[in-house]
Design a protein around this motif. Structure first.
Motif, PDB file in Angstrom:
ATOM      1  N   ARG A  72      -4.677  50.305 -59.860  1.00  0.00           N
ATOM      2  CA  ARG A  72      -3.967  50.867 -58.716  1.00  0.00           C
ATOM      3  C   ARG A  72      -4.866  50.900 -57.478  1.00  0.00           C
ATOM      4  N   THR A  73      -6.145  51.192 -57.678  1.00  0.00           N
ATOM      5  CA  THR A  73      -7.086  51.192 -56.560  1.00  0.00           C
ATOM      6  C   THR A  73      -7.147  49.812 -55.915  1.00  0.00           C
ATOM      7  N   ILE A  74      -7.167  48.774 -56.732  1.00  0.00           N
ATOM      8  CA  ILE A  74      -7.210  47.401 -56.217  1.00  0.00           C
ATOM      9  C   ILE A  74      -5.934  47.075 -55.450  1.00  0.00           C
ATOM     10  N   ILE A  75      -4.782  47.436 -56.010  1.00  0.00           N
ATOM     11  CA  ILE A  75      -3.497  47.181 -55.349  1.00  0.00           C
ATOM     12  C   ILE A  75      -3.414  47.936 -54.026  1.00  0.00           C
ATOM     13  N   GLU A  76      -3.821  49.195 -54.044  1.00  0.00           N
ATOM     14  CA  GLU A  76      -3.774  49.993 -52.817  1.00  0.00           C
ATOM     15  C   GLU A  76      -4.716  49.432 -51.759  1.00  0.00           C
ATOM     16  N   GLU A  77      -5.879  49.011 -52.194  1.00  0.00           N
ATOM     17  CA  GLU A  77      -6.855  48.424 -51.273  1.00  0.00           C
ATOM     18  C   GLU A  77      -6.270  47.183 -50.589  1.00  0.00           C
ATOM     19  N   ARG A  78      -5.631  46.323 -51.363  1.00  0.00           N
ATOM     20  CA  ARG A  78      -5.008  45.114 -50.799  1.00  0.00           C
ATOM     21  C   ARG A  78      -3.921  45.477 -49.784  1.00  0.00           C
ATOM     22  N   THR A  79      -3.110  46.453 -50.127  1.00  0.00           N
ATOM     23  CA  THR A  79      -2.020  46.873 -49.228  1.00  0.00           C
ATOM     24  C   THR A  79      -2.583  47.443 -47.935  1.00  0.00           C
ATOM     25  N   LEU A  80      -3.562  48.315 -48.042  1.00  0.00           N
ATOM     26  CA  LEU A  80      -4.145  48.930 -46.845  1.00  0.00           C
ATOM     27  C   LEU A  80      -4.814  47.890 -45.953  1.00  0.00           C
ATOM     28  N   ARG A  81      -5.552  46.969 -46.549  1.00  0.00           N
ATOM     29  CA  ARG A  81      -6.207  45.920 -45.757  1.00  0.00           C
ATOM     30  C   ARG A  81      -5.189  45.042 -45.023  1.00  0.00           C
ATOM     31  N   ALA A  82      -4.077  44.752 -45.688  1.00  0.00           N
ATOM     32  CA  ALA A  82      -3.080  43.849 -45.119  1.00  0.00           C
ATOM     33  C   ALA A  82      -2.170  44.527 -44.099  1.00  0.00           C
ATOM     34  N   GLU A  83      -1.884  45.806 -44.293  1.00  0.00           N
ATOM     35  CA  GLU A  83      -0.823  46.429 -43.504  1.00  0.00           C
ATOM     36  C   GLU A  83      -1.225  47.607 -42.616  1.00  0.00           C
ATOM     37  N   LEU A  84      -2.389  48.203 -42.843  1.00  0.00           N
ATOM     38  CA  LEU A  84      -2.783  49.372 -42.051  1.00  0.00           C
ATOM     39  C   LEU A  84      -3.801  48.979 -40.991  1.00  0.00           C
ATOM     40  N   PRO A  85      -3.418  49.057 -39.722  1.00  0.00           N
ATOM     41  CA  PRO A  85      -4.345  48.690 -38.642  1.00  0.00           C
ATOM     42  C   PRO A  85      -5.635  49.521 -38.714  1.00  0.00           C
ATOM     43  N   GLY A  86      -6.757  48.838 -38.626  1.00  0.00           N
ATOM     44  CA  GLY A  86      -8.060  49.489 -38.621  1.00  0.00           C
ATOM     45  C   GLY A  86      -8.684  49.668 -39.993  1.00  0.00           C
ATOM     46  N   TYR A  87      -7.921  49.424 -41.059  1.00  0.00           N
ATOM     47  CA  TYR A  87      -8.470  49.658 -42.402  1.00  0.00           C
ATOM     48  C   TYR A  87      -9.547  48.638 -42.756  1.00  0.00           C
ATOM     49  N   ALA A  88      -9.377  47.401 -42.388  1.00  0.00           N
ATOM     50  CA  ALA A  88     -10.381  46.379 -42.708  1.00  0.00           C
ATOM     51  C   ALA A  88     -11.732  46.737 -42.083  1.00  0.00           C
ATOM     52  N   GLU A  89     -11.719  47.227 -40.858  1.00  0.00           N
ATOM     53  CA  GLU A  89     -12.960  47.650 -40.187  1.00  0.00           C
ATOM     54  C   GLU A  89     -13.565  48.871 -40.894  1.00  0.00           C
ATOM     55  N   TYR A  90     -12.708  49.810 -41.271  1.00  0.00           N
ATOM     56  CA  TYR A  90     -13.153  50.987 -42.010  1.00  0.00           C
ATOM     57  C   TYR A  90     -13.802  50.570 -43.335  1.00  0.00           C
ATOM     58  N   ALA A  91     -13.188  49.616 -44.031  1.00  0.00           N
ATOM     59  CA  ALA A  91     -13.710  49.147 -45.314  1.00  0.00           C
ATOM     60  C   ALA A  91     -15.081  48.487 -45.150  1.00  0.00           C
ATOM     61  N   GLN A  92     -15.338  47.886 -44.012  1.00  0.00           N
ATOM     62  CA  GLN A  92     -16.656  47.299 -43.767  1.00  0.00           C
ATOM     63  C   GLN A  92     -17.699  48.383 -43.538  1.00  0.00           C
ATOM     64  N   GLN A  93     -17.282  49.501 -42.924  1.00  0.00           N
ATOM     65  CA  GLN A  93     -18.207  50.606 -42.661  1.00  0.00           C
ATOM     66  C   GLN A  93     -18.455  51.456 -43.902  1.00  0.00           C
TER      67      GLN A  93
END
Length: 99
Positions: free
Chosen positions: A68-89
């Motif tokens: 579920r963590t993997i699925i949620e991570e994919r969804t957040l990266r694809a659909e939530l603005p700013g999440y990809a940058e947050y994930a890098q930090q």
């Protein structure tokens, strides 16, 4: 859940509630602190009940939470603005120094 008002049992972006990236509290160190706490709680509950069966059944739930963590991570990266940058930090998904 106190810090993240978007914490939900369903993996989805809550646009109607103004869903945004949460960076306060434990989210400063790990991206999924709720799951980081749930995984040991699942296993520990069987141990606390002194039941090997409950411990084994709880342990079976760990891969499901990781999935579920993997699925949620994919969804957040694809659909939530700013999440990809947050994930890098915030590098760690569950525990600092671990995955």
């Amino acid at each position: 859940m106190h810090v993240n008002r978007f914490f939900s049992s369903v993996v989805r972006i809550q646009q109607e509630r103004g869903h945004q990236v949460v960076t306060a509290g434990p989210y400063r160190w790990v991206r999924h602190p709720g799951y980081a706490g749930a995984i040991p709680a699942i296993v520990a509950s069987g141990i606390a009940l002194c039941s090997w069966l409950a411990t084994a059944l709880g342990a079976l739930g760990v891969p499901l939470l990781l999935w579920r963590t993997i699925i949620e991570e994919r969804t957040l990266r694809a659909e939530l603005p700013g999440y990809a940058e947050y994930a890098q930090q915030v590098r760690w998904r569950l525990l600092p120094g671990f995955w």
